[in-house]
Design an enzyme around this catalytic site. Sequence first.
Site, PDB file in Angstrom:
ATOM      1  N   GLU A 142       0.808  -1.231   0.000  1.00  0.00           N
ATOM      2  CA  GLU A 142       0.000   0.000   0.000  1.00  0.00           C
ATOM      3  C   GLU A 142       0.838   1.278   0.000  1.00  0.00           C
ATOM      4  O   GLU A 142       0.357   2.321   0.452  1.00  0.00           O
ATOM      5  CB  GLU A 142      -0.925  -0.001   1.220  1.00  0.00           C
ATOM      6  CG  GLU A 142      -1.972  -1.093   1.169  1.00  0.00           C
ATOM      7  CD  GLU A 142      -3.102  -0.807   2.130  1.00  0.00           C
ATOM      8  OE1 GLU A 142      -4.173  -0.396   1.672  1.00  0.00           O
ATOM      9  OE2 GLU A 142      -2.905  -0.995   3.340  1.00  0.00           O
ATOM     10  N   HIS A 160      -0.413   5.303   7.783  1.00  0.00           N
ATOM     11  CA  HIS A 160      -1.590   4.499   7.456  1.00  0.00           C
ATOM     12  C   HIS A 160      -1.776   3.471   8.562  1.00  0.00           C
ATOM     13  O   HIS A 160      -0.832   2.793   8.955  1.00  0.00           O
ATOM     14  CB  HIS A 160      -1.419   3.816   6.108  1.00  0.00           C
ATOM     15  CG  HIS A 160      -2.509   2.831   5.812  1.00  0.00           C
ATOM     16  ND1 HIS A 160      -3.846   3.191   5.775  1.00  0.00           N
ATOM     17  CD2 HIS A 160      -2.489   1.486   5.588  1.00  0.00           C
ATOM     18  CE1 HIS A 160      -4.575   2.123   5.515  1.00  0.00           C
ATOM     19  NE2 HIS A 160      -3.786   1.071   5.412  1.00  0.00           N
ATOM     20  N   HIS A 174      -4.745   0.647  10.728  1.00  0.00           N
ATOM     21  CA  HIS A 174      -6.009  -0.094  10.760  1.00  0.00           C
ATOM     22  C   HIS A 174      -6.599  -0.035  12.174  1.00  0.00           C
ATOM     23  O   HIS A 174      -7.185  -1.014  12.640  1.00  0.00           O
ATOM     24  CB  HIS A 174      -5.776  -1.562  10.360  1.00  0.00           C
ATOM     25  CG  HIS A 174      -5.096  -1.744   9.033  1.00  0.00           C
ATOM     26  ND1 HIS A 174      -4.390  -2.865   8.693  1.00  0.00           N
ATOM     27  CD2 HIS A 174      -5.019  -0.919   7.939  1.00  0.00           C
ATOM     28  CE1 HIS A 174      -3.896  -2.747   7.459  1.00  0.00           C
ATOM     29  NE2 HIS A 174      -4.258  -1.570   6.995  1.00  0.00           N
ATOM     30  N   HIS A 233     -11.542  -0.474   6.478  1.00  0.00           N
ATOM     31  CA  HIS A 233     -10.097  -0.643   6.365  1.00  0.00           C
ATOM     32  C   HIS A 233      -9.340   0.098   7.473  1.00  0.00           C
ATOM     33  O   HIS A 233      -8.694  -0.532   8.298  1.00  0.00           O
ATOM     34  CB  HIS A 233      -9.687  -0.155   4.967  1.00  0.00           C
ATOM     35  CG  HIS A 233      -8.247  -0.357   4.625  1.00  0.00           C
ATOM     36  ND1 HIS A 233      -7.780  -0.295   3.333  1.00  0.00           N
ATOM     37  CD2 HIS A 233      -7.156  -0.598   5.386  1.00  0.00           C
ATOM     38  CE1 HIS A 233      -6.471  -0.513   3.315  1.00  0.00           C
ATOM     39  NE2 HIS A 233      -6.078  -0.693   4.555  1.00  0.00           N
TER      40      HIS A 233
HETATM   41 ZN   LIG Z   1      -4.113  -0.923   4.996  1.00  0.00          ZN
END
Ligand SMILES: [Zn+2]
Length: 272
Positions: A88, A107, A109, A189
């Site tokens: 990603e 980023h 989760h 996500h």
């Molecule tokens: Zn992710």
Amino acid sequence: MSTTQSSSESVILQQYYRDLISGSHILHYHNVVDAFGHLSVRHPFKPEIFIMSRNAAPGVISSPNDLVEYNIEDARAVDPNAAAGFAERCIHSECYKRYPDVHSVIHSHSEAVVPYTISGVSLRACYHMAGFLGTSVPVWDFADAQQPDDISDLLVRNTHLGSSLAATFGTSDSKDGSPQHVVALMRGHGLTVLAAGIQDCVMRAIYTQKNAAIQTTALSMRAADSSATAPIKYLSQKEVADTTSWIKTSAHRPWGLWLREVEACGLYANSA
Ligand SMILES: [Zn+2]
């Protein structure tokens, strides 16, 4: 470039490496990331390049050998023989591409935040430590950007998905190159966080998670008490603006504490 400049740049770059590794450990220590999730930084002297770790759990990276330079243009490693990277990383490349003032991206989760990506309940600033969230946080939906060739695993695997996510942050009216929002949620996500530096980015990610937990508690209390009639009091637009200004001057304090926490924990090593 003189030898002195070169030496000075080397010292600065080494500090970036050190902060990138420690920042990853801090995010793990505070459960913002687990085996998944990542932190990156724009290269201090090559604005067309960003740095992030190889494909590894953030808690276990420990040296500059774990870090890889990527071209912002296409998220490819500068060194074609570099260790395998995260699937990603286009989240990061496309955010740097769209917003010149952004120098660090996270980023995550975060399990405290994910409910706000699927429930239709808007995540918003609940307390003074999270004014940067504003009066609503945008939600990006993979399905809205998906093209026929994209796997439906919700991962941001290419530049067109990354570009669509990056656009979700919007553009600030007040200053060229700045996003309107600094946090965007990703349906089913997680979230992505932007900042002008690693320390601010880590602080925003941690306090976004804390704010989500507070908001969930407040919503649960409201749901459990049928006598409660007044609406939940979120921060107002003016409070959002003033608390955001204040927190910008205070990033060093939590960073110093969080650094000591991970340095005192035997799980983490940082040789940068
Ligand atoms: Zn992710």
